[in-house]
Design a protein around this motif. Structure first.
Motif, PDB file in Angstrom:
ATOM      1  N   GLY A   1      36.485  32.931  33.045  1.00 33.20           N
ATOM      2  CA  GLY A   1      36.665  32.785  31.443  1.00 33.20           C
ATOM      3  C   GLY A   1      35.290  32.541  30.787  1.00 33.20           C
ATOM      4  O   GLY A   1      34.472  31.993  31.159  1.00 33.20           O
TER       5      GLY A   1
ATOM      6  N   LEU B   1      42.742  34.898  35.627  1.00 26.39           N
ATOM      7  CA  LEU B   1      41.905  34.449  34.729  1.00 26.39           C
ATOM      8  C   LEU B   1      41.589  32.973  35.380  1.00 26.39           C
ATOM      9  O   LEU B   1      42.166  32.089  35.457  1.00 26.39           O
TER      10      LEU B   1
ATOM     11  N   VAL C   1      46.756  32.037  35.441  1.00 28.72           N
ATOM     12  CA  VAL C   1      45.537  31.422  34.670  1.00 28.72           C
ATOM     13  C   VAL C   1      45.572  30.433  35.748  1.00 28.72           C
ATOM     14  O   VAL C   1      46.312  29.409  36.053  1.00 28.72           O
TER      15      VAL C   1
ATOM     16  N   ALA D   1      46.375  29.452  28.575  1.00 24.12           N
ATOM     17  CA  ALA D   1      47.554  29.914  28.902  1.00 24.12           C
ATOM     18  C   ALA D   1      48.798  30.219  27.971  1.00 24.12           C
ATOM     19  O   ALA D   1      49.320  31.402  27.843  1.00 24.12           O
TER      20      ALA D   1
ATOM     21  N   SER E   1      43.111  24.965  30.306  1.00 21.21           N
ATOM     22  CA  SER E   1      43.638  25.959  30.720  1.00 21.21           C
ATOM     23  C   SER E   1      45.064  26.144  30.166  1.00 21.21           C
ATOM     24  O   SER E   1      45.709  27.216  29.895  1.00 21.21           O
TER      25      SER E   1
ATOM     26  N   LEU F   1      50.458  29.565  34.210  1.00 20.31           N
ATOM     27  CA  LEU F   1      49.651  28.657  34.432  1.00 20.31           C
ATOM     28  C   LEU F   1      49.811  27.802  35.827  1.00 20.31           C
ATOM     29  O   LEU F   1      50.726  27.333  36.157  1.00 20.31           O
TER      30      LEU F   1
END
Length: 239
Positions: free
Chosen positions: A130, A100, A17, A47, A43, A54
């Motif tokens: 996202g 993502l 992510v 995550a 985020s 992350l």
């Protein structure tokens, strides 16, 4: 990214992510790093929900519509594409097949074509941006509520870093103005204060609830989309 490589190996996450944000003006009451603060917190929450690896949020991408205000920083479109390509390429070479990409700034137009391109370039990669089509066209309807530096963003910063919110908030809602005008005359051409919304309505608790709800929505969307894409690809491979 604060963990060691050994810890990442042990956890073996299958999703990476990272977020795209911006350094740009947000009126007199919010810091230039508003989008970056929101991207970092959002985020992190997403995550954690996904058990994902992350990466730090990208602080500078494209904010040309705010360039008449001091401190705003932007990369050109080709540079944004190159940065996104390189990050995803390195994740792919590291073994990640699910990525993502979150976005907290409407001016980051290059995120969507980059995602489309990278999904074609790496057939076994699933790069999802996202919360669905978050980069839809701004449109021609007049915006009567919040678009920038209003109660939503101010509430989020009050939740994340209240010490950075100043008391100089000025409610500004341009009359009969579609958001697409930002592409033609920039933010200052539409709202001299740099605000498009009502920051006076901001509330820290509302900001925290909104971040939690948004992170849950994005995590759910990502989970459902990764599963659906895997099923579609399996069907295509078997056809």
């Amino acid at each position: 990214w604060t963990a060691s490589s050994a810890a990442i190996d042990a956890a073996a996450p299958d999703i990476a992510v990272f977020a795209a944000s911006s350094i740009e003006q947000h009126g007199a009451h919010l810091p230039l790093c508003t989008d970056h603060l929101i991207a970092t917190e959002l985020s992190r929450l997403v995550a954690a929900r996904l058990g994902a690896y992350l990466l730090p949020a990208l602080p500078i991408l494209s904010a040309w519509e705010h360039s008449h205000f001091r401190g705003t920083a932007s990369l050109t479109g080709p540079t944004v594409l190159r940065v996104l390509r390189d990050i995803v390429r390195s994740l792919y070479e590291d073994g990640f097949r699910k990525v993502l990409l979150l976005n907290t700034h409407g001016g980051n137009w290059m995120v969507k074509p980059a995602a489309i391109e990278l999904n074609r370039r790496y057939p076994d990669l699933m790069l999802v941006y996202g919360s669905g089509d978050i980069l839809a066209y701004r449109g021609q309807r007049p915006v009567t509520g919040e678009l920038h530096a209003g109660d939503g963003e101010t509430s989020a910063v009050l939740a994340c870093a209240p010490e950075l919110v100043k008391p100089q908030a000025v409610d500004t809602v341009p009359a009969h103005t579609p958001a697409s005008y930002l592409d033609y005359v920039g933010t200052r051409g539409v709202t001299p204060t740099g605000v498009w919304g009502r920051p006076s309505l901001a509330d820290a608790e509302a900001g925290r609830r909104a971040l939690d709800a948004r992170s849950e929505q994005i995590a759910r969307y990502a989970t459902e989309t990764f599963a659906a894409l895997a099923e579609l690809r399996a069907s295509a491979d078997g056809a």
